[in-house]
Design an enzyme around this catalytic site. Sequence first.
Site, PDB file in Angstrom:
ATOM      1  N   ASP A 127     -16.379  -2.091   4.207  1.00  0.00           N
ATOM      2  CA  ASP A 127     -15.294  -1.149   3.906  1.00  0.00           C
ATOM      3  C   ASP A 127     -15.009  -1.043   2.408  1.00  0.00           C
ATOM      4  OD1 ASP A 127     -14.149  -3.660   3.593  1.00  0.00           O
ATOM      5  OD2 ASP A 127     -12.168  -2.959   4.171  1.00  0.00           O
ATOM      6  N   ARG A 134       0.840  -1.197   0.000  1.00  0.00           N
ATOM      7  CA  ARG A 134       0.000   0.000   0.000  1.00  0.00           C
ATOM      8  C   ARG A 134       0.870   1.240   0.000  1.00  0.00           C
ATOM      9  NH1 ARG A 134      -4.751  -1.344   4.348  1.00  0.00           N
ATOM     10  NH2 ARG A 134      -5.258  -3.357   3.416  1.00  0.00           N
ATOM     11  N   SER A 147      -8.009  -1.305   0.881  1.00  0.00           N
ATOM     12  CA  SER A 147      -9.016  -1.632   1.886  1.00  0.00           C
ATOM     13  C   SER A 147      -9.752  -0.398   2.399  1.00  0.00           C
ATOM     14  CB  SER A 147      -8.349  -2.404   3.020  1.00  0.00           C
ATOM     15  OG  SER A 147      -9.315  -2.879   3.906  1.00  0.00           O
ATOM     16  N   HIS A 148      -9.626  -0.135   3.681  1.00  0.00           N
ATOM     17  CA  HIS A 148     -10.381   0.944   4.309  1.00  0.00           C
ATOM     18  C   HIS A 148      -9.673   2.289   4.225  1.00  0.00           C
ATOM     19  CE1 HIS A 148      -7.621  -1.146   6.877  1.00  0.00           C
ATOM     20  NE2 HIS A 148      -7.457  -0.019   7.538  1.00  0.00           N
ATOM     21  N   GLU A 174     -10.480  -8.469  15.629  1.00  0.00           N
ATOM     22  CA  GLU A 174     -11.158  -7.353  16.290  1.00  0.00           C
ATOM     23  C   GLU A 174     -11.382  -6.185  15.337  1.00  0.00           C
ATOM     24  OE1 GLU A 174      -9.287  -4.382  16.550  1.00  0.00           O
ATOM     25  OE2 GLU A 174      -7.662  -5.483  15.581  1.00  0.00           O
ATOM     26  N   ASP A 200     -13.049  -2.447   0.225  1.00  0.00           N
ATOM     27  CA  ASP A 200     -12.976  -3.632  -0.635  1.00  0.00           C
ATOM     28  C   ASP A 200     -13.921  -4.743  -0.195  1.00  0.00           C
ATOM     29  OD1 ASP A 200     -11.455  -4.068   1.662  1.00  0.00           O
ATOM     30  OD2 ASP A 200     -10.166  -5.528   0.656  1.00  0.00           O
ATOM     31  N   LYS A 206     -11.554 -12.511   4.766  1.00  0.00           N
ATOM     32  CA  LYS A 206     -12.682 -12.120   5.592  1.00  0.00           C
ATOM     33  C   LYS A 206     -13.766 -11.580   4.672  1.00  0.00           C
ATOM     34  CE  LYS A 206     -10.395  -7.789   6.867  1.00  0.00           C
ATOM     35  NZ  LYS A 206      -8.998  -7.810   7.280  1.00  0.00           N
TER      36      LYS A 206
HETATM   37  C1  G1P Z   1      -5.260  -3.837  10.117  1.00  0.00           C
HETATM   38  C2  G1P Z   1      -5.983  -4.659  11.162  1.00  0.00           C
HETATM   39  C3  G1P Z   1      -5.822  -6.137  10.869  1.00  0.00           C
HETATM   40  C4  G1P Z   1      -6.298  -6.427   9.451  1.00  0.00           C
HETATM   41  C5  G1P Z   1      -5.602  -5.510   8.465  1.00  0.00           C
HETATM   42  C6  G1P Z   1      -6.148  -5.678   7.054  1.00  0.00           C
HETATM   43  O1  G1P Z   1      -3.885  -4.127  10.144  1.00  0.00           O
HETATM   44  O2  G1P Z   1      -5.525  -4.360  12.452  1.00  0.00           O
HETATM   45  O3  G1P Z   1      -6.530  -6.877  11.804  1.00  0.00           O
HETATM   46  O4  G1P Z   1      -6.034  -7.753   9.108  1.00  0.00           O
HETATM   47  O5  G1P Z   1      -5.768  -4.149   8.847  1.00  0.00           O
HETATM   48  O6  G1P Z   1      -7.519  -5.365   6.984  1.00  0.00           O
HETATM   49  P1  G1P Z   1      -2.804  -3.220  10.923  1.00  0.00           P
HETATM   50  O7  G1P Z   1      -2.934  -1.815  10.372  1.00  0.00           O
HETATM   51  O8  G1P Z   1      -3.188  -3.255  12.363  1.00  0.00           O
HETATM   52  O9  G1P Z   1      -1.484  -3.875  10.637  1.00  0.00           O
HETATM   53 ZN    ZN Z   2     -10.742  -4.351   3.601  1.00  0.00          ZN
END
Ligand code: G1P
Ligand code: ZN
Length: 544
Positions: free
Chosen positions: A278, A22, A113-114, A365, A280, A377
Site C-alpha cells: 500500500d 489523518r 497509508s492506503h 484481516e 506506506d 506491520k
Molecule cells: C484500518 C484497518 C485496521 C488497520 C488500520 C491501519 O483501520 O481495519 O486493521 O490497522 O486500517 O492500517 P479502520 O479503518 O478499520 O479503523
Molecule cells: Zn499502510
Amino acid sequence: MHISTCSTRPFKDQRPGTSGLRKKVATFQRDNYLENFVQAILDSQPGLSGGSLVLGGDGRYFNRGAIQIILAMAAANGVARVILGRGGLLSTPAASCLIRKNQTNGGIILSASHNPGGPGQDFGIKFNTPNGGPAPEAVTEAIYRRTREITQFRILDAESVDLDSMGSCQLGEMLVDIIDPVSDYAELMSGIFDFDAIRELFASGEFRMRFDAMHAITGPYARQILEEMLGAEAGTVINGVPREDFGGGHPDPNLVHAHEIVELTRGVDAIDFAAASDGDGDRNMILGRNFFVTPSDSLAIMAATATMIKAYSNGLTGVARSMPTSQAVDRVARVLGFDCYETPTGWKYFGNLLDSNRITLCGEESFGSGSNHIREKDGLWAVLFWLNLLAIRRVSVADIVRQHWRDYGRNYYTRHDYEGLDARDAAGVVQHLQQQLDRLPGTRYGHFTVEFADEFAYTDPVDGTHSSHQGIRIGFSKGSRIVFRLSGTGTEGATLRVYLETYEDNPDKQDLPIAEVMAPLVAIAEQIGEIAKRTGRDGPSVIT
Ligand code: G1P
Ligand code: ZN
C-alpha cells in the site's frame, strides 16, 4: 539562526485515530494546523528535546513541504539529531526499523497509508515510540490533550534543507543525517530470510512473479530487494516509481484497488506469484495463479510454517490477531501449542505483546502481517516470507493454502465495507446492535444459533490499559462469527465494516464459491443490523 515563537489557537479535531492523525491535505495546509500537532508531539514526548528522531513519509502530496516544517520545528525545539530518508521518503516498516536500529527517541511518519493522495486527497502524520511502534493510546491521548491547550509553537527561520543529498548537514544546532531509505531495511530482511534459496527459485526460470508497488513507497524497496538482491527479472516490480498522487489510484492492495496485478494471475498466461503493497508499505496482498490468499489465512499459514524460516526456526512464543481477523490462526496455535491473543483493531495493540516476547507473529484481516523484527506491520516482509516458503516447498501458492485447509480446516472469510455513510446513520446501526446484545444469545437463524454477543473490550496483559467499544461480536455455534465495527481511519463521513466468518472442516466443502458460502451470514447480518434500512444502502461499497 533565529527561532520564532508563534502564537496559535487549538484546533478541536486533532485526536489521532486508528493510525495517527489523518485529514484532507487542505486541512493540514491551514495556517498552523500541522505546526500545532507537531508542537504537541514535541511538548508531550520529553525525550525528544536533546534526543533523536527518525523522519520520513510515503511521498504523497505535501510530504516534502511537511518535512521542511517538521525539520525547522524539531531544530527550534532542541532535537539534537534527525535521521531522514533521502527525498523525505521512508516506508512505515523502514521507519520502524531505523528507530530501533539507531535507538532514537521515536519517529514521525507522514502517511495516510492506503488513502488516496494528491491536492484534494488525504494526508497524515503519526508518531512512533522508541520501540519503533505506533504510539499507544496513552501517548496519542497525551498528544491530543496538548493540542487542546496549545498557545504557541517554535520554529527556526532557516533555508530549506536539500532533501535529496545524502550525508549530514546542520540545521541550527541540529544535525540532519540524510540516509538511503532502503539499505538498512534490506539488510534486516536478508538476516530474516534465506536469500540464497529465493535467488535459486528465481534463477530456476520456472517461477514468474510480479510485485505491484501501486505508484507508492515500496517501489524502490522492492526493486532493490527483489530485482537487485534476489535476481528477479527486470520488470518484476510494476508501478515502481512513487508518485505524489499514486498515479491517481487508491494505493490499497486488495482485489478491488489492485486490479491490475490480479489480472496478471488469471488466464492461460497467468504468473505463479503476485503481491502488492500500500501507500506506506505496511500492507500486503498475496496471490497465486488464479488464487487469492486471504490475509487471515496468510497469517495462519505463516504461523504454521514459521519454523521453516531462518529467523523463526526456534519456534514462536505466541501469535496475536486483531479481533475481526478470522480465527484460522487460533486453530494453528491450539494444535502447535502456543498462545494466541485477540486484540482490538490497530497495530498499536501488538506493541506490548511483542516487546514482552509474548508473541512472535501477528496480523490483521486488513492485509497486514508482521513479526518481532520491527513494531509495524510489514508488506515486503510478508512477500519475502511467502517467497521463502515457495522456494523451500516448490509447490504452488494454491497447493500450500489447500494443504493448510486440509490440516486445520478452512475459515471462510469476507469483509463488507459501507463507505461514506452519514455518521449518524452509522452510529444508529451500532446503537441498534448494542441494544440487542443481551437477548441475542440462544437465538436461532436457520442453521446458526447465537452463542455469544458482546461489545469487544481488551485489557492489555502487560500494562493493564483497558480499551472498550472495540466492535460488536456475534458468535455462532461451530465458530461462525459476524463482527460490526466503525472505521477509525476515514476522513469523510463514516465507514461501517461488517466481517463475516464461517468454519468448514470437511475437505470436500473447502473449495466452494465464497459468496455462496457466506450468503446465509450476510442475510443474518442484515437482519440483525438493519443496515439497508438505517443507511439507505442496498449493498456494501467494497467487498474484500
Ligand atoms: C484500518 C484497518 C485496521 C488497520 C488500520 C491501519 O483501520 O481495519 O486493521 O490497522 O486500517 O492500517 P479502520 O479503518 O478499520 O479503523
Ligand atoms: Zn499502510
